[in-house]
Design an enzyme around this catalytic site. Sequence first.
Site, PDB file in Angstrom:
ATOM      1  CB  SER A  90      -0.912   0.010   1.238  1.00 30.06           C
ATOM      2  OG  SER A  90      -1.538   1.266   1.400  1.00 30.06           O
ATOM      3  CE1 TYR A 100      -4.716  -2.099   4.912  1.00 25.05           C
ATOM      4  CE2 TYR A 100      -3.685   0.026   4.461  1.00 25.05           C
ATOM      5  CZ  TYR A 100      -4.271  -1.139   4.018  1.00 25.05           C
ATOM      6  OH  TYR A 100      -4.422  -1.359   2.664  1.00 25.05           O
TER       7      TYR A 100
END
Length: 284
Positions: free
Chosen positions: A176, A189
Site C-alpha cells: 500500500s 494497517y
Amino acid sequence: MDKSTLPPQHQNQRPGREEKMQPRPDYYSSAYRPAGKLTGKVAIVTGADSGIGRAVAVYFAREGADVVMLYLEEHEDAELTRREVELSGREALMLAGDVADAKHCKEVIKQTLAKFGQVDVLVNNAGEQHPQQNLEDISDDQLERTFSSNILAMFRLTRAVLPHMRSGASIINTTSITAYKGNPVLIDYSATKGAVTSFTRSLSLNLAERGIRVNGVAPGPVWTPLIPSTFDEDTVSTFGANTPLGRPGQPSDLGPAYVYLACDDSSYMTGQVLHLNGGSVING
C-alpha cells in the site's frame, strides 16, 4: 471548491459488500486487449470476491489462467467473480475461509492440486483496516486481527504454496501507499503494509536461485468495498480527491499491473513494487 468524488455512503458490515456500493467499482476495462500471456497457468488469488482481487481474477482469466478464488465469506460477490472467470473460458475454484488459518492454507493447496495439478502464480491480496484517531484507541484484539490478516496470512499461505511452485513461478503481494507515506488514522494497517513490502524484498532474494520471482503492487486510494465499510460518509465522498489525478483508482486500473508481474514480460523483475496511486511520487 467541490472535492466530491463519490456519493456519501457507509456500510456497517465488515468486510464490505460490493453489491451495496454506489457506483459499483469497475473491475475490467473494455479497452484491454488480452494476448494469452497466462495461458496454461493456474493462479491463486486471495480476496478474490471483490475489489482488486476480483479485477486480478478476471484479468488473469482473460489472459488464459485458471483461477483459485479465495475469500472470507462474501459468497454473492464471489459468485459474480466466478461467473466472469468462466465467461472468459477458464475454470474457477471457489474456496471460502480465513487465510490467516494455517490449516485452511494447507487445505487450499490440497484442493488446488487435486483440481489443477499445479500452482504457477500466487497473489496475496486479502487484507483489512480499522481506522482509529489515536494509537491508544487500537485494542490488542484489533492489532492482532490486522497483523494476522495482512501479513501473517501471507507468510502462512506462501509457505504452503512454495513446495509446489517451479522455476518461472510468480508471487505478487499487495502492499500500500501507506507503507511509504504513512497514514495518521491507519497506524496498525500501515505497519502491516510496511511488513508486506519488506517481506516481498526479502523473499525475492531468498527465492531467486529457485527461479521464483516475488514482487508487489502498492495501490493508492482505490474504490473497493474496504472503503465504505471502514470510513464515514464524509470521508468516502472525497475519497481520492487529494491525488494528483484528483480521483480514486478503480480495480480495473490495477489489473494489468498484476498481469505484468505474473507473466514472462517481467522475467527480469523481482523484489520490486509497482506504485499505482494516482500520481503520488514515492521514493522508496
